[in-house]
Scaffold this active site. Structure first.
Site, PDB file in Angstrom:
ATOM      1  N   SER A 257       0.865  -1.190   0.000  1.00 26.09           N
ATOM      2  CA  SER A 257       0.000   0.000   0.000  1.00 26.09           C
ATOM      3  C   SER A 257       0.894   1.229   0.000  1.00 26.09           C
ATOM      4  O   SER A 257       2.107   1.132   0.187  1.00 26.09           O
ATOM      5  CB  SER A 257      -0.881   0.029   1.253  1.00 26.09           C
ATOM      6  OG  SER A 257      -0.120   0.475   2.374  1.00 26.09           O
ATOM      7  N   ASP A 258       0.298   2.407  -0.197  1.00 22.58           N
ATOM      8  CA  ASP A 258       1.080   3.609   0.079  1.00 22.58           C
ATOM      9  C   ASP A 258       0.932   3.902   1.579  1.00 22.58           C
ATOM     10  O   ASP A 258       0.175   3.250   2.303  1.00 22.58           O
ATOM     11  CB  ASP A 258       0.632   4.791  -0.792  1.00 22.58           C
ATOM     12  CG  ASP A 258       1.747   5.833  -0.935  1.00 22.58           C
ATOM     13  OD1 ASP A 258       2.679   5.836  -0.103  1.00 22.58           O
ATOM     14  OD2 ASP A 258       1.689   6.653  -1.855  1.00 22.58           O
ATOM     15  N   TRP A 259       1.654   4.901   2.009  1.00 22.01           N
ATOM     16  CA  TRP A 259       1.752   5.235   3.438  1.00 22.01           C
ATOM     17  C   TRP A 259       0.350   5.507   4.022  1.00 22.01           C
ATOM     18  O   TRP A 259      -0.287   6.501   3.670  1.00 22.01           O
ATOM     19  CB  TRP A 259       2.657   6.461   3.581  1.00 22.01           C
ATOM     20  CG  TRP A 259       2.915   6.910   4.979  1.00 22.01           C
ATOM     21  CD1 TRP A 259       2.036   7.569   5.787  1.00 22.01           C
ATOM     22  CD2 TRP A 259       4.117   6.758   5.725  1.00 22.01           C
ATOM     23  NE1 TRP A 259       2.623   7.834   6.995  1.00 22.01           N
ATOM     24  CE2 TRP A 259       3.911   7.353   6.987  1.00 22.01           C
ATOM     25  CE3 TRP A 259       5.367   6.177   5.462  1.00 22.01           C
ATOM     26  CZ2 TRP A 259       4.900   7.384   7.971  1.00 22.01           C
ATOM     27  CZ3 TRP A 259       6.338   6.213   6.442  1.00 22.01           C
ATOM     28  CH2 TRP A 259       6.098   6.810   7.677  1.00 22.01           C
TER      29      TRP A 259
END
Ligand code: NOJ
Length: 730
Positions: A257-259
């Protein structure tokens, strides 16, 4: 990887999985930032699969030791870091590297970034970013490879190979990450994280090809986007992640995932809370959660309730373990910096200089002001807020870039010219956003007392990159007022632009004699610029993105559609020229802006040289080809100027009639060639009908029979044209 290796890898993964508890499995799916509370304990307990942003090699080794020796199963950690355009040796921003149109520059930049990062214990980078974007307001255009799918996919492939090499387990190879999947670059109004609406056909024809190319090149990982696509946040998008990535492309690597993009799905208004978000992401096949902890908190109960099958968890964990095995981490998780070449060593710096040389784009050179004479340079005024800014010229998102290695423009000029030149340095403005005219008088004096002015203007690094978008993309602060005052001295002005994006420079154009667009050129920007300005090198960069005249033209890109009423240069009348009381329909009724017309300031692919290239004798190997055939398109290029120089020869095509309308031009090939004065070369491009295929109205990927135009030239306005057909019936 041969089939024997694949079998043994699978067996090792199966063995590990059979011994793991659910907590340990979920642990592998969790990536924590280095400063997370209780990190050491979590590693010991097998509750962490990856650590983010740690670059202290003693600490990376220590954490690996905890994972290997104190966790129950001894599974090493993925050590992730944004190494976007260099580690300590910073290369030009990715958009600048893209301006080299040289896959070799991308590959070498990535290889050196990997080597330097690996020496600190990093084994995974979140690069390359391959979001197509046609909006220079978007700060992340700096991290992108520009507006064009063909250019982007060619360069992305090179970058992946540069980071990963041919064997991920080899020293200095690190896992790459294709990001952000997908559509992020189409954020509305160029505002970061904003809504993205893209018809599937546009998504498939423009935004997805670089990702597919990265998957084909063997990229180890993908990262989901922060943004939503057509109403679905990317971290839960089963269409993107399951249908396209896994099913259609057969991608077997890992997805991160992104942050905190998983819990953010609740903020998007897509999920009702962390548990729902964890379900949505895991259900879509996001293997690892970055920074947040919805997986750690909720996957166990989601599995217990049968909402997430344990087999899905196993498949996700298997992909993570496979990557660790492929990186050779089980056998050698530790890093000894002595095994690596020194950080920022001369070879790395020289590669960064070469990259910066090829990244700079010469936009204007009136009366052949450039190159300046290195033998008799005379007195030079070096002016501007970016002439001597070691940190700013590194550009955005360089957490490890060290300004102590930077050579600025001013330093580069001083080193190159030595005692031969009198250099008068005056900043004029303290920084790029300054509105104080206090330094103007001194700068004007420096200009008056000199023979030529080299003016470094543009944007500080902080004005581009993630979450740093601008609605007005002109020169910030009072830089243009400074240019006005310097121009009033009548001295010839060379404008060097350092920026993280295309800036709107139309009003500046007539005030200066030459413009070198240097982007943020990185550690070795100074020597590269000095070499270019004084003719040790000849400019060869080409725009990877269209330069608009004004913001209101955005999105403006070369591969536009023709429309039913294309703008007509013959009938275009600027609004200032329209007589009062003109009848409504008398201005031509075409697709143009009354105030900006319909052309950009500079087209995609544009870039001047000190030499002069002439194109002629375009030909095709056949007038018509059948489906599945190839055609060769050739043209002659001669260097009619006085310099040995490189030119990026570009091939564009247009498919005249389509089941869906086709762009007026599409880049289908490019080659960088070097010619001596008077030398001529024939450049050929082999185009297979698959290269002409596109997703049509029925979402089928196919080339259509019919007539094609083809142009070969030095930019997307190339005029040298031929044509050919694909025979057959629609
Ligand atoms: C957020 C960014 O969108 C992404 O590109 C980056 O890799 C991560 N943060 C980690 O820093």
């Amino acid at each position: 990887m041969d089939s024997e290796q694949a079998v043994s890898l699978e067996a090792r993964v199966d063995d590990l999985l059979s011994r793991m508890t659910m907590t340990e499995k979920i642990g592998q799916m969790s990536q924590l930032n280095w400063d997370s509370t209780g990190l050491h304990q979590a590693v010991r307990a097998g509750r962490v699969g990856s650590v983010l942003n740690l670059v202290d090699v003693q600490e990376t080794n220590h954490l690996q030791k905890l994972a290997m020796e104190e966790s129950r199963l001894g599974i090493p950690l993925l050590m992730g870091r944004d190494v976007i355009h260099g580690f300590k040796t910073v290369f030009p921003i990715p958009l600048g590297q893209a301006a080299s149109w040289n896959p070799g520059v991308l590959a070498e930049g990535a290889r050196i970034a990997a080597l330097e990062a690996a020496s600190a214990g990093i084994n995974w980078t979140f690069a390359p970013m391959i979001d197509i974007t046609r909006d220079p307001r978007w700060g992340r255009i700096a991290e992108s490879l520009g507006e064009d799918p063909y250019l982007c996919k060619t360069l992305a492939t090179a970058a992946v190979r540069g980071y990963q090499g041919t064997d991920l387990a080899a020293p200095g190879a690190i896992a790459a990450c294709a990001k952000h999947f997908a559509g992020y670059g189409a954020s509305e109004s160029g505002r970061d994280y904003n809504t993205v609406n893209l018809p599937e056909i546009e998504l498939r024809n423009v935004y997805l090809p670089p990702f597919e190319a990265a998957a084909d090149a063997g990229v180890a990982t993908f990262m989901t986007s922060f943004s939503e696509l057509n109403g679905v946040p990317a971290s839960a998008d089963t269409f993107l992640l399951k249908q396209v990535l896994r099913k259609e492309w057969g991608f077997r690597g890992m997805v991160v995932s992104d942050w905190s993009s998983i819990p953010q799905m609740t903020t998007h208004g897509f999920t009702s809370g962390d548990r729902d978000a964890a379900f949505a992401a895991a259900n879509a096949g996001v293997d690892m959660e970055m920074a947040s902890s919805t997986y750690a908190a909720h996957l166990q109960s989601l599995v217990d309730e049968g909402r997430i099958p344990e087999s899905d968890i196993d498949a996700m964990v298997a992909r993570i373990l496979q990557l660790k095995l492929r990186l050779g981490l089980f056998d050698n998780p530790y890093t000894d910096p002595a095994d690596f070449p020194a950080i920022a060593n001369p070879a790395h710096l020289e590669a960064a200089r070469r990259a910066a040389v090829q990244s700079c784009v010469l936009l204007k050179n009136d009366h052949r002001l450039l190159p300046l004479s290195a033998e008799q340079p005379g007195a030079i005024a070096v002016i501007g807020p970016l002439a001597d800014e070691a940190r700013e010229q590194l550009g955005t998102w360089v957490f490890d870039g060290d300004p102590q290695y930077t050579q600025t423009g001013l330093q580069g000029l001083r080193t190159l010219l030595g005692e031969r030149a009198t250099i008068r340095f005056s900043k004029g403005l303290e920084h790029s956003r300054s509105k104080s005219h206090e330094g103007f008088a001194d700068a004007v004096k420096a200009a008056r007392d000199s023979d030529v002015v080299i003016l470094f203007a543009g944007e500080e690094a902080i004005l581009s990159g993630e979450a740093h978008c601008r609605a007005d993309i002109g020169l910030p602060g009072h830089q243009e007022a400074l240019i006005d005052e310097i121009a009033a001295t009548g001295k010839p002005i060379v404008l060097v632009v350092m920026a993280g994006r295309p800036l709107t420079l139309e009003s500046v154009m007539p005030k200066v004699d030459a413009i070198l667009y240097a982007w943020h050129p990185g550690t070795m920007g100074g020597p590269a610029i000095a070499d270019l300005l004084f003719g040790n090198e000849v400019p060869s960069g080409k725009l990877p993105v269209t330069l608009p005249r004004m913001v209101g033209q955005i999105p403006i890109y070369y591969a536009r559609k023709n429309t039913g009423k294309p703008a007509n240069p013959e009938t275009f009348v600027h609004m200032d020229e329209i007589p009062v009381n003109t009848p409504q329909t008398s201005t031509g009724m075409t697709a143009m802006h009354l105030d900006a017309g319909f052309t950009p300031l500079f087209p995609f692919g544009y870039g001047l040289s000190y030499s002069e290239f002439k194109y002629g004798n375009i030909s095709t190997s056949a007038a018509a080809i059948g489906p599945g055939d190839s055609i060769r398109i050739s043209a002659e290029i001669s260097n009619d100027g006085a310099f040995t120089a490189e030119e990026v020869v570009q091939l564009y095509i247009r498919d005249l009639v389509g089941n869906v309308t086709r762009p007026v031009r599409e880049l289908k090939g490019f080659k960088r060639i070097r010619l001596k004065p008077g030398q001529c070369a024939t450049v050929s491009f082999d185009i297979h009908t698959d290269d002409l295929a596109f997703y049509n109205r029925d979402m089928k990927f196919a080339a259509e029979p019919g007539l094609f135009h083809a142009w070969v030239g030095g930019d997307s306005n190339a005029v040298l044209r031929t044509e050919f057909s694909i025979a057959g019936q629609l």
